[in-house]
Design a protein around this motif. Structure first.
Motif, PDB file in Angstrom:
ATOM      1  N   PRO A  24     -17.975  25.216  30.981  1.00 41.63           N
ATOM      2  CA  PRO A  24     -17.221  24.078  31.538  1.00 41.63           C
ATOM      3  C   PRO A  24     -18.094  22.829  31.634  1.00 41.63           C
ATOM      4  N   THR A  25     -17.448  21.680  31.448  1.00 38.84           N
ATOM      5  CA  THR A  25     -18.176  20.410  31.437  1.00 38.84           C
ATOM      6  C   THR A  25     -18.980  20.198  32.714  1.00 38.84           C
ATOM      7  N   HIS A  26     -18.423  20.611  33.868  1.00 33.17           N
ATOM      8  CA  HIS A  26     -19.096  20.337  35.136  1.00 33.17           C
ATOM      9  C   HIS A  26     -20.136  21.386  35.522  1.00 33.17           C
ATOM     10  N   ALA A  27     -20.242  22.467  34.758  1.00 36.70           N
ATOM     11  CA  ALA A  27     -21.253  23.492  35.038  1.00 36.70           C
ATOM     12  C   ALA A  27     -22.561  23.119  34.359  1.00 36.70           C
ATOM     13  N   THR A  28     -23.679  23.427  35.013  1.00 35.05           N
ATOM     14  CA  THR A  28     -24.987  23.052  34.454  1.00 35.05           C
ATOM     15  C   THR A  28     -25.915  24.246  34.245  1.00 35.05           C
ATOM     16  N   ALA A  29     -25.451  25.459  34.583  1.00 41.12           N
ATOM     17  CA  ALA A  29     -26.274  26.648  34.386  1.00 41.12           C
ATOM     18  C   ALA A  29     -25.354  27.873  34.375  1.00 41.12           C
ATOM     19  N   VAL A  30     -25.896  28.972  33.846  1.00 34.34           N
ATOM     20  CA  VAL A  30     -25.181  30.252  33.879  1.00 34.34           C
ATOM     21  C   VAL A  30     -26.063  31.252  34.615  1.00 34.34           C
ATOM     22  N   VAL A  31     -25.456  31.950  35.583  1.00 34.18           N
ATOM     23  CA  VAL A  31     -26.148  33.006  36.315  1.00 34.18           C
ATOM     24  C   VAL A  31     -25.699  34.346  35.736  1.00 34.18           C
ATOM     25  N   PRO A  32     -26.589  35.168  35.166  1.00 30.90           N
ATOM     26  CA  PRO A  32     -26.190  36.461  34.615  1.00 30.90           C
ATOM     27  C   PRO A  32     -25.635  37.383  35.697  1.00 30.90           C
ATOM     28  N   PHE A  33     -24.746  38.317  35.299  1.00 30.01           N
ATOM     29  CA  PHE A  33     -24.185  39.272  36.251  1.00 30.01           C
ATOM     30  C   PHE A  33     -25.275  39.991  37.039  1.00 30.01           C
ATOM     31  N   GLU A  34     -26.361  40.355  36.353  1.00 27.19           N
ATOM     32  CA  GLU A  34     -27.394  41.149  37.008  1.00 27.19           C
ATOM     33  C   GLU A  34     -28.130  40.384  38.107  1.00 27.19           C
ATOM     34  N   ASP A  35     -27.944  39.060  38.164  1.00 22.10           N
ATOM     35  CA  ASP A  35     -28.563  38.256  39.217  1.00 22.10           C
ATOM     36  C   ASP A  35     -27.597  37.997  40.377  1.00 22.10           C
ATOM     37  N   THR A  36     -26.506  38.773  40.445  1.00 17.95           N
ATOM     38  CA  THR A  36     -25.540  38.636  41.528  1.00 17.95           C
ATOM     39  C   THR A  36     -25.454  39.939  42.319  1.00 17.95           C
TER      40      THR A  36
END
Length: 398
Positions: free
Chosen positions: A99-111
């Motif tokens: 998405p345009t307003h997102a600036t990073a992705v957090v992997p599932f394993e980091d949740t």
């Protein structure tokens, strides 16, 4: 006598590369690319996720644990661009547009709950390394218009994949060179048939046809002629009717009384001894229609060595391949060898890699059985008087 390099140079000067033809990229593997390919699109074509996880605003996860509300679900192939406000996230799969307003992705394993968390609120346990984390930016692999694959290389699976990924569906390649293989000798009989005194099984056409196919050529004729009459000339006619670009004769090129190729094709071919062992007698020329004609010795190992040194490079040059020769390596020779100072020697060897850090070239047993176990040719250049065990030697590898 002439040198090996001189004979090869005369052959290559005669070769005119085949006209290129368009081919669907899905059917182009193994062919030589004749026109360079440039990307038709950016790769990737949009900012996309490099991981399965959650698209977030990096400023929202500078401290952990942090819980965010999940407001969208983005599988690969989705064309959605949901707004992501402060404190929100979107579940996202690898390859999906970020998405345009997102600036990073957090992997599932980091949740906290990983994949089991579904679309409920997500608790982030690890701070992303910063803006852009786990995001593949548009054009980060290839930019539209940039070079993907240069001309003159053979298309491997990896190159075909890169071309397709860049949005190109049709490429310009050379077709396979078409070759006819003709064994000569009144003593030849098909393998597996009864033999009388003086007769031998015919094997050269199978050997040379196999080498031709391994070089990327298409065998359009495989036949034998005896040592009387005009069999070689009739074979050329048949080969050209089948579309051959090259005709290779084995046998009939030496100094005996029954050298049928030499005796019948002297108006089309030049026959000269080459400073090499094995394979001293060689012939080369062109038919009136322009077909390349090779005359190789009749001994199977001599014929195979001659094919490697002269015919294979010509086949590759016909396709426009920039790499016409075998790859080479310098390794220790595993035996004492008495050289012939006046000639280059080509010794079939097996590269022993039982010690990966110290490969050695072992000469194989002489004859066809030994040659079948070889995976290279050790080159002992003219002027060498002897090669000792452990001395370095250059090897043509296959």
């Amino acid at each position: 006598m002439i040198d090996v390099a001189e004979h090869l140079a005369a052959i290559l000067e005669t070769v005119v590369p085949l006209e290129p033809e368009p081919r669907d990229v899905a059917a182009a593997r193994g062919r030589v690319l004749r026109v360079a390919v440039h990307a038709a699109v950016d790769v990737p074509g949009f900012d996309c996720s490099a991981m399965d996880g959650f698209a977030v605003r990096a400023d929202d996860v500078t401290g952990v644990p942090t819980t965010l509300r999940v407001v969208a679900d983005l599988p690969a192939g989705a064309d959605l661009d949901p707004p992501i406000a402060a404190g929100e996230a979107a579940r996202i799969m690898t390859g999906a547009p970020v998405p345009t307003h997102a600036t990073a992705v957090v992997p599932f394993e980091d949740t906290a709950d990983g994949l089991a968390g579904g679309l409920g609120p997500v608790t982030v346990l690890t701070v992303p390394r910063g803006p852009g984390a786990h995001i593949r930016r548009r054009g980060s692999d290839v930019r539209e218009g940039s070079l993907v694959v240069a001309a003159g290389v053979r298309l491997t699976a990896g190159r075909v994949g890169a071309i397709a990924a860049s949005g190109v569906g049709t490429v310009s390649v050379a077709r396979a060179a078409r070759i006819a293989i003709v064994s000569t000798g009144s003593e030849l009989r098909p393998a597996g048939t009864p033999l009388r005194r003086g007769q031998i099984p015919e094997s050269n056409s199978l050997l040379l046809a196999g080498l031709a196919e391994e070089a990327g050529a298409e065998v359009v004729l495989r036949t034998s002629v005896d040592d009387s009459g005009d069999g070689p000339r009739r074979a050329i006619t048949a080969a050209e009717a089948a579309g051959a670009d090259v005709v290779v004769f084995s046998g009939g090129v030496s100094a005996g009384a029954y050298e049928v190729v030499k005796n019948t094709l002297g108006d089309l071919m030049r026959f000269e001894p080459v400073r090499m062992q094995p394979g001293k007698p060689q012939g080369f020329g062109r038919s009136e229609a322009g077909t390349l004609l090779f005359g190789l010795p009749g001994n199977p190992v001599s014929a195979a060595v001659s094919f490697e040194l002269f015919v294979r490079p010509a086949l590759r040059a016909l396709e426009g391949d920039r790499e016409i020769g075998r790859s080479r390596a310098v390794v220790p020779f595993a035996a004492e060898w008495r050289a012939r100072p006046e000639r280059a020697q080509y010794v079939p060897v097996r590269i022993d890699r039982s010690d990966p850090a110290f490969p050695v070239a072992e000469p194989v047993e002489r004859g066809t059985r030994g040659f079948g176990e070889a995976n290279g040719l050790a080159v002992i250049p003219p002027g060498t008087r002897a090669t000792g065990a452990g001395d370095p030697v250059e090897v043509l590898l296959w």
